[in-house]
Scaffold this motif. Structure first.
Motif, PDB file in Angstrom:
ATOM      1  N   LYS A  24     -57.515  56.108  23.052  1.00 26.43           N
ATOM      2  CA  LYS A  24     -57.157  55.046  22.114  1.00 26.43           C
ATOM      3  C   LYS A  24     -56.291  53.986  22.791  1.00 26.43           C
ATOM      4  N   ASN A  25     -55.422  54.384  23.704  1.00 31.41           N
ATOM      5  CA  ASN A  25     -54.516  53.454  24.361  1.00 31.41           C
ATOM      6  C   ASN A  25     -55.052  52.903  25.676  1.00 31.41           C
ATOM      7  N   GLU A  26     -56.228  53.307  26.070  1.00 30.60           N
ATOM      8  CA  GLU A  26     -56.821  52.829  27.295  1.00 30.60           C
ATOM      9  C   GLU A  26     -57.239  51.357  27.120  1.00 30.60           C
ATOM     10  N   PRO A  27     -57.049  50.521  28.136  1.00 30.61           N
ATOM     11  CA  PRO A  27     -57.386  49.105  27.990  1.00 30.61           C
ATOM     12  C   PRO A  27     -58.861  48.907  27.629  1.00 30.61           C
ATOM     13  N   LYS A  28     -59.094  47.991  26.689  1.00 30.30           N
ATOM     14  CA  LYS A  28     -60.454  47.713  26.246  1.00 30.30           C
ATOM     15  C   LYS A  28     -61.036  46.566  27.041  1.00 30.30           C
ATOM     16  N   SER A  29     -62.313  46.671  27.283  1.00 30.89           N
ATOM     17  CA  SER A  29     -63.030  45.595  27.956  1.00 30.89           C
ATOM     18  C   SER A  29     -63.243  44.454  26.969  1.00 30.89           C
ATOM     19  N   ILE A  30     -63.066  43.228  27.431  1.00 36.35           N
ATOM     20  CA  ILE A  30     -63.294  42.047  26.596  1.00 36.35           C
ATOM     21  C   ILE A  30     -64.773  41.956  26.234  1.00 36.35           C
ATOM     22  N   ILE A  31     -65.639  42.265  27.193  1.00 33.04           N
ATOM     23  CA  ILE A  31     -67.084  42.284  26.975  1.00 33.04           C
ATOM     24  C   ILE A  31     -67.541  43.736  27.043  1.00 33.04           C
ATOM     25  N   SER A  32     -68.263  44.169  26.046  1.00 27.56           N
ATOM     26  CA  SER A  32     -68.709  45.559  25.947  1.00 27.56           C
ATOM     27  C   SER A  32     -69.559  45.969  27.151  1.00 27.56           C
ATOM     28  N   ASP A  33     -69.414  47.216  27.553  1.00 27.52           N
ATOM     29  CA  ASP A  33     -70.227  47.755  28.652  1.00 27.52           C
ATOM     30  C   ASP A  33     -71.701  47.844  28.281  1.00 27.52           C
ATOM     31  N   LYS A  34     -71.997  47.788  26.999  1.00 26.26           N
ATOM     32  CA  LYS A  34     -73.374  47.935  26.525  1.00 26.26           C
ATOM     33  C   LYS A  34     -74.109  46.598  26.446  1.00 26.26           C
ATOM     34  N   VAL A  35     -73.503  45.537  26.956  1.00 30.14           N
ATOM     35  CA  VAL A  35     -74.093  44.203  26.875  1.00 30.14           C
ATOM     36  C   VAL A  35     -74.895  43.933  28.142  1.00 30.14           C
ATOM     37  N   SER A  36     -76.191  44.091  28.025  1.00 29.88           N
ATOM     38  CA  SER A  36     -77.083  43.750  29.136  1.00 29.88           C
ATOM     39  C   SER A  36     -78.516  43.783  28.644  1.00 29.88           C
ATOM     40  N   ARG A  61     -81.826  39.446  23.354  1.00 32.16           N
ATOM     41  CA  ARG A  61     -81.184  38.376  24.106  1.00 32.16           C
ATOM     42  C   ARG A  61     -80.133  37.637  23.277  1.00 32.16           C
ATOM     43  N   ILE A  62     -80.442  37.432  22.006  1.00 29.17           N
ATOM     44  CA  ILE A  62     -79.462  36.817  21.103  1.00 29.17           C
ATOM     45  C   ILE A  62     -78.197  37.677  21.065  1.00 29.17           C
ATOM     46  N   GLU A  63     -78.366  38.982  20.942  1.00 29.86           N
ATOM     47  CA  GLU A  63     -77.215  39.890  20.867  1.00 29.86           C
ATOM     48  C   GLU A  63     -76.355  39.807  22.127  1.00 29.86           C
ATOM     49  N   VAL A  64     -77.003  39.805  23.288  1.00 30.47           N
ATOM     50  CA  VAL A  64     -76.254  39.729  24.543  1.00 30.47           C
ATOM     51  C   VAL A  64     -75.495  38.404  24.632  1.00 30.47           C
ATOM     52  N   LEU A  65     -76.150  37.325  24.254  1.00 29.27           N
ATOM     53  CA  LEU A  65     -75.490  36.017  24.307  1.00 29.27           C
ATOM     54  C   LEU A  65     -74.304  35.947  23.348  1.00 29.27           C
ATOM     55  N   ILE A  66     -74.474  36.469  22.151  1.00 25.27           N
ATOM     56  CA  ILE A  66     -73.389  36.428  21.159  1.00 25.27           C
ATOM     57  C   ILE A  66     -72.210  37.285  21.600  1.00 25.27           C
ATOM     58  N   LYS A  67     -72.481  38.356  22.309  1.00 19.44           N
ATOM     59  CA  LYS A  67     -71.406  39.229  22.762  1.00 19.44           C
ATOM     60  C   LYS A  67     -70.799  38.771  24.092  1.00 19.44           C
ATOM     61  N   THR A  68     -71.359  37.716  24.699  1.00 17.11           N
ATOM     62  CA  THR A  68     -70.872  37.260  25.993  1.00 17.11           C
ATOM     63  C   THR A  68     -70.308  35.837  25.964  1.00 17.11           C
ATOM     64  N   PHE A 101     -64.353  42.187  17.526  1.00 15.09           N
ATOM     65  CA  PHE A 101     -65.546  43.009  17.734  1.00 15.09           C
ATOM     66  C   PHE A 101     -66.206  43.362  16.407  1.00 15.09           C
ATOM     67  N   ASP A 102     -65.396  43.704  15.401  1.00 16.10           N
ATOM     68  CA  ASP A 102     -65.938  44.034  14.078  1.00 16.10           C
ATOM     69  C   ASP A 102     -66.649  42.832  13.458  1.00 16.10           C
TER      70      ASP A 102
END
Length: 148
Positions: A24-36, A61-68, A101-102
């Protein structure tokens, strides 16, 4: 014997709790690792695909762009955290990132519902052109880091 079971159960629960607390306290990535995206395509390859496959590629592709795209001032690839950017990793900032993110997930959910309903009516050639445009945009994100 009964005390040993209770003791080991409590120790186990404590260890599990500690494990979750650390994540829970580990630093979060600004961009999700699942974005590709899995693969870039050329026009001929897309023209051989069924419209259902094209719709899936378009939505992906829309999803990746919106998350990036909203985060390119910070990063263009997953793995960059608030800490690595010098942003204080405190409760308020983590909550703000979680809220972002939500909100993005909720937008993507509604947008995907809309696209799945309306895109089947789109012209296949325009769908292919849009996919190619989005892929070029994603490729340019990899070159973006050269500008600074």
């Amino acid at each position: 014997m009964n005390r040993k079971i209770i003791f080991f159960s409590l120790v186990f629960l404590l260890m599990v709790n500690i494990g979750f607390a650390q994540k829970k306290n580990e630093p979060k990535s600004i961009i999700s690792d699942k974005v590709s995206i899995t693969k870039y395509h050329d026009k001929e390859e897309l023209e051989r695909m069924q419209k259902g496959e094209l719709l899936g590629l378009y939505i992906e592709r829309i999803e990746v762009l919106i998350k990036t795209l909203p985060y390119i001032a910070f990063a263009t690839k997953p793995g960059v955290t608030m800490t690595s950017l010098g942003i204080p990793d405190n409760k308020d900032n983590r909550n703000m990132l979680d809220d972002e993110f939500d909100a993005t997930q909720e937008y993507l959910k509604k947008s995907t519902e809309f696209q799945q309903t309306m895109l089947p009516y789109s012209d296949t050639s325009k769908l292919i052109a849009a996919i190619l445009f989005y892929e070029e945009t994603l490729k340019s994100l990899h070159e973006y880091s050269e500008f600074h």
